[in-house]
Design an enzyme around this catalytic site. Structure first.
Site, short mmCIF file in Angstrom:
data_model
loop_
_atom_site.label_atom_id
_atom_site.label_comp_id
_atom_site.label_asym_id
_atom_site.label_seq_id
_atom_site.Cartn_x
_atom_site.Cartn_y
_atom_site.Cartn_z
NE ARG A 99 -3.64 0.07 2.31
CZ ARG A 99 -4.10 0.76 3.35
NH1 ARG A 99 -3.79 0.38 4.58
NH2 ARG A 99 -4.86 1.81 3.17
CB SER A 101 -0.90 4.54 3.39
OG SER A 101 -1.96 5.20 2.74
N GLY A 103 4.29 2.63 2.02
CA GLY A 103 5.49 2.99 1.27
C GLY A 103 5.97 4.39 1.62
CD GLU A 127 9.44 -11.71 -0.99
OE1 GLU A 127 9.92 -10.72 -1.58
OE2 GLU A 127 9.03 -12.72 -1.57
CD GLN A 144 -3.88 -1.20 -2.69
OE1 GLN A 144 -2.96 -1.12 -3.50
NE2 GLN A 144 -4.78 -0.24 -2.54
#
Length: 198
Positions: A99, A101, A103, A127, A144
């Site tokens: 996602r 957010s 990142g 991972e 996602q």
């Protein structure tokens, strides 16, 4: 001859196909987006205990519980986790991705690849790595999943290497390199890891 475009399913399509060619268990409709569904992180991680990881043999590892107050991840460490949800897909290709957010907090997901196969059943091993310390929490919406229609014949997943996984799955690359699979990977308890430290 006009080619059939490969299409991504909308969130509405995902929900309408539940129990048919898509299974997401548990399912929460509030986590649907316009063209994906948010999967959550289970309450533990796995970290390798080897100084040098060997692709040709199993590697020792230990588990880290993620407490309710959170766990701070550190740069320079690969963490393996898994989704809370079990998914199953038929006739569609599932793909997971991190996602944005997370990142933007410097936490990155599945740099090694996120492409599933039609017919995959199980939880997803994740991972995780970060570029600066970041605190995460159990059952956070971590990634996602999207579903893509396939052009042409698509045989379903036949390999048992990662199929039907219900746990965090370390790398099984050693199987491809001919390692004797009877020698299983060694899970270390925390106390044992301390005793084995020089």
């Amino acid at each position: 001859m006009k080619e059939t475009p490969i299409m991504i399913l909308s969130g509405q399509d995902i929900q309408s196909r539940l129990g048919k060619d898509i299974v997401i268990d548990p399912f929460d409709p509030s986590r649907l987006s316009p063209n994906s569904y948010n999967l959550t992180l289970h309450d533990e991680l796995l970290v390798y205990e080897e100084v040098v990881l060997d692709a040709a043999s199993p590697n020792r590892y230990r588990r880290l519980p993620i407490p309710e107050e959170g766990l701070t991840l550190q740069p320079g460490t690969l963490y393996l986790g898994r989704t809370t949800e079990h998914t199953e897909t038929h006739g569609l290709v599932p793909i997971i991705q991190g996602r944005s957010s997370l990142g933007r907090l410097g936490l990155f997901l599945n740099p090694g690849g996120s492409l599933g196969h039609a017919g995959y059943r199980g939880t997803w091993t994740l991972e995780l790595h970060c570029v600066q310390p970041v605190r995460i929490y159990p059952h956070i919406q971590i990634c996602q999943i999207t579903y893509w229609e396939v052009s042409g014949d698509s045989p379903e997943e036949a390999s048992e290497k990662y199929q039907n996984s219900n746990d965090i799955q370390p790398s099984l690359m050693h199987r491809e390199l001919g390692y004797d699979d009877r020698d299983t990977q060694l899970e270390l308890g925390f106390d044992e890891a301390i005793r084995s430290t020089p």
